[in-house]
Design a protein around this motif. Structure first.
Motif, PDB file in Angstrom:
ATOM      1  N   ARG A 128       0.803  -1.222   0.000  1.00 10.49           N
ATOM      2  CA  ARG A 128       0.000   0.000   0.000  1.00 10.49           C
ATOM      3  C   ARG A 128       0.838   1.275   0.000  1.00 10.49           C
ATOM      4  O   ARG A 128       0.467   2.271  -0.633  1.00 10.49           O
ATOM      5  CB  ARG A 128      -0.953  -0.006   1.189  1.00 10.49           C
ATOM      6  CG  ARG A 128      -0.290  -0.114   2.546  1.00 10.49           C
ATOM      7  CD  ARG A 128      -1.300  -0.318   3.649  1.00 10.49           C
ATOM      8  NE  ARG A 128      -0.639  -0.496   4.953  1.00 10.49           N
ATOM      9  CZ  ARG A 128      -1.282  -0.738   6.073  1.00 10.49           C
ATOM     10  NH1 ARG A 128      -2.604  -0.837   6.052  1.00 10.49           N
ATOM     11  NH2 ARG A 128      -0.623  -0.880   7.209  1.00 10.49           N
ATOM     12  N   ALA A 129       1.972   1.268   0.698  1.00 12.33           N
ATOM     13  CA  ALA A 129       2.815   2.465   0.717  1.00 12.33           C
ATOM     14  C   ALA A 129       3.338   2.781  -0.678  1.00 12.33           C
ATOM     15  O   ALA A 129       3.285   3.923  -1.142  1.00 12.33           O
ATOM     16  CB  ALA A 129       3.980   2.286   1.689  1.00 12.33           C
ATOM     17  N   GLY A 130       3.827   1.758  -1.369  1.00  9.59           N
ATOM     18  CA  GLY A 130       4.318   1.950  -2.731  1.00  9.59           C
ATOM     19  C   GLY A 130       3.208   2.350  -3.685  1.00  9.59           C
ATOM     20  O   GLY A 130       3.430   3.139  -4.612  1.00  9.59           O
ATOM     21  N   MET A 131       2.020   1.818  -3.463  1.00  5.26           N
ATOM     22  CA  MET A 131       0.888   2.155  -4.328  1.00  5.26           C
ATOM     23  C   MET A 131       0.472   3.617  -4.141  1.00  5.26           C
ATOM     24  O   MET A 131       0.077   4.281  -5.100  1.00  5.26           O
ATOM     25  CB  MET A 131      -0.284   1.211  -4.030  1.00  5.26           C
ATOM     26  CG  MET A 131      -0.006  -0.230  -4.450  1.00  5.26           C
ATOM     27  SD  MET A 131      -1.214  -1.444  -3.844  1.00  5.26           S
ATOM     28  CE  MET A 131      -2.615  -1.088  -4.903  1.00  5.26           C
ATOM     29  N   VAL A 132       0.549   4.115  -2.914  1.00  2.00           N
ATOM     30  CA  VAL A 132       0.230   5.520  -2.657  1.00  2.00           C
ATOM     31  C   VAL A 132       1.242   6.428  -3.355  1.00  2.00           C
ATOM     32  O   VAL A 132       0.873   7.441  -3.963  1.00  2.00           O
ATOM     33  CB  VAL A 132       0.202   5.802  -1.138  1.00  2.00           C
ATOM     34  CG1 VAL A 132       0.193   7.305  -0.866  1.00  2.00           C
ATOM     35  CG2 VAL A 132      -1.012   5.152  -0.508  1.00  2.00           C
TER      36      VAL A 132
ATOM     37  N   ARG B  25       3.936  11.639   2.885  1.00  2.00           N
ATOM     38  CA  ARG B  25       3.548  11.489   4.296  1.00  2.00           C
ATOM     39  C   ARG B  25       2.577  10.333   4.492  1.00  2.00           C
ATOM     40  O   ARG B  25       2.689   9.571   5.452  1.00  2.00           O
ATOM     41  CB  ARG B  25       2.932  12.797   4.799  1.00  2.00           C
ATOM     42  CG  ARG B  25       3.953  13.912   4.978  1.00  2.00           C
ATOM     43  CD  ARG B  25       3.345  15.140   5.599  1.00  2.00           C
ATOM     44  NE  ARG B  25       4.349  16.167   5.853  1.00  2.00           N
ATOM     45  CZ  ARG B  25       4.120  17.356   6.383  1.00  2.00           C
ATOM     46  NH1 ARG B  25       2.861  17.675   6.724  1.00  2.00           N
ATOM     47  NH2 ARG B  25       5.094  18.224   6.574  1.00  2.00           N
ATOM     48  N   LEU B  26       1.624  10.198   3.569  1.00  2.00           N
ATOM     49  CA  LEU B  26       0.662   9.101   3.679  1.00  2.00           C
ATOM     50  C   LEU B  26       1.355   7.761   3.487  1.00  2.00           C
ATOM     51  O   LEU B  26       1.077   6.789   4.202  1.00  2.00           O
ATOM     52  CB  LEU B  26      -0.449   9.258   2.638  1.00  2.00           C
ATOM     53  CG  LEU B  26      -1.547   8.187   2.640  1.00  2.00           C
ATOM     54  CD1 LEU B  26      -2.203   8.102   4.005  1.00  2.00           C
ATOM     55  CD2 LEU B  26      -2.587   8.480   1.572  1.00  2.00           C
ATOM     56  N   ALA B  27       2.310   7.703   2.546  1.00  2.00           N
ATOM     57  CA  ALA B  27       3.055   6.466   2.305  1.00  2.00           C
ATOM     58  C   ALA B  27       3.882   6.094   3.538  1.00  2.00           C
ATOM     59  O   ALA B  27       3.937   4.921   3.922  1.00  2.00           O
ATOM     60  CB  ALA B  27       3.972   6.631   1.086  1.00  2.00           C
TER      61      ALA B  27
ATOM     62  N   GLN C 245       2.958  15.931  -3.790  1.00  3.87           N
ATOM     63  CA  GLN C 245       4.168  15.201  -3.425  1.00  3.87           C
ATOM     64  C   GLN C 245       4.293  15.030  -1.917  1.00  3.87           C
ATOM     65  O   GLN C 245       4.560  13.930  -1.417  1.00  3.87           O
ATOM     66  CB  GLN C 245       5.401  15.932  -3.967  1.00  3.87           C
ATOM     67  CG  GLN C 245       5.644  15.742  -5.446  1.00  3.87           C
ATOM     68  CD  GLN C 245       6.898  16.457  -5.908  1.00  3.87           C
ATOM     69  OE1 GLN C 245       7.213  17.549  -5.437  1.00  3.87           O
ATOM     70  NE2 GLN C 245       7.608  15.857  -6.837  1.00  3.87           N
ATOM     71  N   ILE C 246       4.104  16.115  -1.189  1.00  3.66           N
ATOM     72  CA  ILE C 246       4.246  16.068   0.273  1.00  3.66           C
ATOM     73  C   ILE C 246       3.171  15.186   0.898  1.00  3.66           C
ATOM     74  O   ILE C 246       3.457  14.344   1.764  1.00  3.66           O
ATOM     75  CB  ILE C 246       4.165  17.495   0.858  1.00  3.66           C
ATOM     76  CG1 ILE C 246       5.378  18.310   0.405  1.00  3.66           C
ATOM     77  CG2 ILE C 246       4.100  17.452   2.382  1.00  3.66           C
ATOM     78  CD1 ILE C 246       5.300  19.784   0.746  1.00  3.66           C
ATOM     79  N   SER C 247       1.928  15.339   0.428  1.00  2.00           N
ATOM     80  CA  SER C 247       0.822  14.535   0.969  1.00  2.00           C
ATOM     81  C   SER C 247       1.040  13.055   0.683  1.00  2.00           C
ATOM     82  O   SER C 247       0.838  12.204   1.562  1.00  2.00           O
ATOM     83  CB  SER C 247      -0.503  14.999   0.363  1.00  2.00           C
ATOM     84  OG  SER C 247      -0.755  16.357   0.638  1.00  2.00           O
TER      85      SER C 247
END
Length: 220
Positions: free
Chosen positions: A146-150, A212-214, A207-209
């Motif tokens: 999920r982190a990579g997908m975000v 941070r979500l990732a 980019q920042i959002s």
């Protein structure tokens, strides 16, 4: 300088809305079709759960072919399909058709790569516990990736903002088209600069959002 910018604020807002529509429609198409396509590409690879060399080779070749197309040529090439789908080839929504076609295989490739990075031992553990294919995909693979997908999603949004400037060739409007028509052609560098600043701010926020979500979702 500032007076000129203030006078054109309504037009800038309208151009921003047009860019948001193009990006929104294309991102939605990318999510709806790119994630399943990328998942199938991963699952049918050699050594994976649903290994199917013929299916993988066909899909892989199709993805590579579309990704290799220059966007401007793709926009022109799919005009008949765009007209068939939405009734016209000119405007913000029609421009979203070639943008969607361009972004789906690109996002699919990013999804495939995110799934490749999932620890194979985690998948094997799920199999040994009796998980079915759907559970493995939804509760294991997607959770681990999920982190990579975000990050991939934020990347395609940024790419689509760039693509939307090229889509102005079919009368799509948007910030890029506004900057060229009202800034470059009319010799108003202040308008062009203001539009570029807005696009930089949008990209920076995404980019920042996304980063941070990732980071929040990455529990490894």
């Amino acid at each position: 300088m500032f007076e000129n910018i203030i006078q054109q604020i309504p037009d800038i807002i309208e151009a921003t809305k047009q860019t948001a529509i193009m990006v929104g429609i294309s991102v939605t198409a990318g999510i709806l079709f790119g994630i399943p396509l990328g998942t199938i590409l991963f699952l049918t690879r050699k050594g994976q759960l649903l290994e199917q060399p013929h299916i993988f080779n066909i899909l892989n070749s199709l993805v590579n072919l579309i990704n290799a197309f220059p966007l401007l040529i793709l926009i022109v090439a799919v005009i008949p399909f765009t007209r068939l789908l939405v009734g016209t080839s000119v405007g913000t929504v029609p421009a979203s058709v070639p943008l969607s076609i361009a972004i789906i295989p690109y996002f699919a490739r990013l999804i495939e790569q995110s799934l490749v990075e999932v620890n194979k031992g985690v998948i094997e553990a799920a199999i040994s516990m009796g998980a079915n294919i759907f559970q493995i995909i939804w509760k294991v693979m997607f959770v681990e990736a999920r982190a990579g997908m975000v990050v991939s999603l934020s990347n395609i949004i940024i790419l689509l903002i760039s693509y939307s400037t090229i889509a102005g060739v079919v009368g799509a409007g948007g910030l890029g088209d506004f900057a060229v028509r009202n800034g470059y052609y009319r010799y108003q560098p202040d308008i062009m600069l203001a539009t570029v600043v807005i696009m930089i701010i949008l990209v920076s926020i995404i980019q920042i959002s996304g980063s941070r979500l990732a980071s929040f979702l990455d529990k490894r």
